[in-house]
Design a protein around this motif. Structure first.
Motif, short mmCIF file in Angstrom:
data_model
loop_
_atom_site.label_atom_id
_atom_site.label_comp_id
_atom_site.label_asym_id
_atom_site.label_seq_id
_atom_site.Cartn_x
_atom_site.Cartn_y
_atom_site.Cartn_z
N ALA A 1 -10.23 7.09 -0.15
CA ALA A 1 -10.16 5.62 -0.21
C ALA A 1 -10.56 5.02 1.14
N PRO A 2 -11.35 3.94 1.14
CA PRO A 2 -11.78 3.33 2.40
C PRO A 2 -10.63 2.59 3.08
N GLU A 3 -10.76 2.39 4.36
CA GLU A 3 -9.72 1.70 5.13
C GLU A 3 -9.55 0.26 4.67
N GLU A 4 -10.61 -0.29 4.04
CA GLU A 4 -10.57 -1.68 3.59
C GLU A 4 -9.91 -1.83 2.22
N LEU A 5 -9.30 -0.77 1.72
CA LEU A 5 -8.75 -0.79 0.37
C LEU A 5 -7.76 -1.93 0.17
N LEU A 6 -6.87 -2.13 1.12
CA LEU A 6 -5.84 -3.16 0.99
C LEU A 6 -6.47 -4.54 0.85
N LEU A 7 -7.52 -4.81 1.63
CA LEU A 7 -8.22 -6.09 1.55
C LEU A 7 -8.94 -6.23 0.22
N MET A 8 -9.53 -5.16 -0.25
CA MET A 8 -10.28 -5.18 -1.50
C MET A 8 -9.37 -5.52 -2.68
N ALA A 9 -8.11 -5.07 -2.64
CA ALA A 9 -7.19 -5.27 -3.75
C ALA A 9 -6.21 -6.42 -3.51
N SER A 10 -6.41 -7.19 -2.46
CA SER A 10 -5.42 -8.19 -2.08
C SER A 10 -5.30 -9.34 -3.08
N ASP A 11 -6.34 -9.56 -3.91
CA ASP A 11 -6.28 -10.67 -4.87
C ASP A 11 -5.91 -10.19 -6.26
N VAL A 12 -5.51 -8.94 -6.41
CA VAL A 12 -5.08 -8.42 -7.71
C VAL A 12 -3.65 -8.90 -7.98
N LEU B 1 0.84 -1.19 0.00
CA LEU B 1 0.00 0.00 0.00
C LEU B 1 0.88 1.24 0.00
N ALA B 2 1.04 1.85 -1.16
CA ALA B 2 1.94 2.98 -1.30
C ALA B 2 1.29 4.28 -0.83
N THR B 3 -0.03 4.37 -0.91
CA THR B 3 -0.75 5.59 -0.52
C THR B 3 -1.32 5.44 0.88
N PRO B 4 -1.00 6.33 1.81
CA PRO B 4 -1.59 6.24 3.14
C PRO B 4 -3.11 6.36 3.08
N ILE B 5 -3.77 5.58 3.93
CA ILE B 5 -5.22 5.66 4.03
C ILE B 5 -5.57 5.87 5.50
N THR B 6 -6.87 5.93 5.79
CA THR B 6 -7.30 6.09 7.17
C THR B 6 -6.72 4.98 8.03
N GLY B 7 -6.06 5.34 9.10
CA GLY B 7 -5.45 4.33 9.96
C GLY B 7 -3.97 4.16 9.71
N GLY B 8 -3.44 4.75 8.65
CA GLY B 8 -2.00 4.68 8.42
C GLY B 8 -1.64 3.77 7.26
N SER B 9 -0.39 3.85 6.85
CA SER B 9 0.10 3.06 5.72
C SER B 9 0.68 1.74 6.19
N ASP B 10 0.37 0.66 5.49
CA ASP B 10 0.88 -0.65 5.91
C ASP B 10 2.39 -0.72 5.82
N SER B 11 3.01 0.11 4.97
CA SER B 11 4.45 0.07 4.83
C SER B 11 5.15 0.59 6.09
N TYR C 1 -1.72 2.40 -5.39
CA TYR C 1 -1.96 3.82 -5.15
C TYR C 1 -3.47 4.07 -5.24
N SER C 2 -3.94 5.02 -4.47
CA SER C 2 -5.37 5.34 -4.50
C SER C 2 -5.54 6.85 -4.59
N GLY C 3 -6.73 7.26 -5.03
CA GLY C 3 -7.06 8.67 -5.09
C GLY C 3 -8.38 8.92 -4.39
N GLY C 4 -8.60 10.15 -3.99
CA GLY C 4 -9.86 10.48 -3.32
C GLY C 4 -9.92 9.92 -1.91
#
Length: 270
Positions: free
Chosen positions: A254-265, A77-87, A249-252
């Protein structure tokens, strides 16, 4: 052994991989079988297979044969989201994501050091006068190496101006559970914008050995400089094997669940 014949072998295998004839990790036909199929010598078949090895498409193991490269990259997760960046939040974000992908042995080793600011770092932190002042030429370095199943998985180094990090938790080798951005905010600095540059390069011999990389696998290099207004707060460089990572990367908003939503990409999907 003409160049065209070994290229034909490589093209034949490449097309088979693209069609999905062989699954990741599956064993490919041996040199003798491939030579017979394509009416070439075993030496020519071997050279054709090495072309795909150099491309990172297959892995040749002495005494066992050739296998389709198993590219199962983890989303970084290159873009920080709510709750912080996983990196930055290893325990809360990055480590659980790896466990969900089936990895069990996950560790992080942190080292902190104080050094003079190299020209590359000075340019990123816009410190053209790095040598001026009592501490102008000093930088605090936090280096984090992350290991998965005993192998180096990702290496991240962050440089802070000494004037910002001196006598703060940023100089502690302990893991910053709340993330670097939160620590900086507690110190009165707000990361309100940043820029990233992402590129790829081939590893040095030492890097290939450290990451356990076979031929043809490049490294992704992500550079980030974060600012408070016009003041550079830190420069972070993350180095990661391209077959194990993909940057999200995300724009706008982005929900906190973004990483989970994209985990199978998986960008290696055909």
């Amino acid at each position: 052994m003409s160049t065209s014949r070994k290229t034909e072998v490589a093209d034949h295998l490449r097309e088979a991989l693209t069609r999905g004839d062989y699954k990741p990790g599956e064993r490919l036909p041996g040199e003798e079988e491939l030579a017979e199929q394509l009416d070439v010598s075993r030496a020519t078949a071997r050279l054709g297979m090495r072309i795909l090895q150099d491309e990172g498409r297959i892995a040749i193991q002495a005494g066992r044969g050739a296998f389709v490269a198993d590219h199962r990259p983890i989303v970084h997760l290159a873009t920080p989201i709510t709750g912080g960046s996983d990196s930055e939040r290893f325990d809360a974000g990055y480590q659980p994501h790896l466990r969900e992908a089936g990895y069990d042995q996950i560790d992080e080793k942190i080292k902190v050091s104080l050094d003079t600011m190299r020209p590359k770092v000075a340019r990123r932190l816009r410190r053209g006068d790095a040598g001026d002042g009592p501490h102008g030429g000093l930088v605090v370095i936090r280096a984090s190496d992350r290991f998965v199943e005993g192998s180096l998985w990702q290496s991240q180094v962050t440089h802070f101006p000494f004037s910002i990090a001196n006598n703060t938790p940023l100089m502690s080798p302990d893991r910053l559970e709340q993330g670097v951005a939160a620590v900086l905010q507690e110190l009165g600095y707000r990361e309100d914008w940043n820029w990233d540059i992402v590129g790829a390069r081939m590893p040095s011999q030492d890097e290939a050995e450290s990451f356990g990389l076979g031929p043809g696998i490049p490294l992704l290099v992500q550079e980030r400089v974060a600012y408070d207004g016009e003041t550079p707060l830190r420069f972070t460089e993350t180095v990661m094997p391209a077959n194990r990572h993909q940057l999200l990367y995300s724009g706008g908003r982005a929900p906190e669940e973004l990483l989970l939503m994209a985990s199978d990409v998986n960008i290696f999907e055909r």
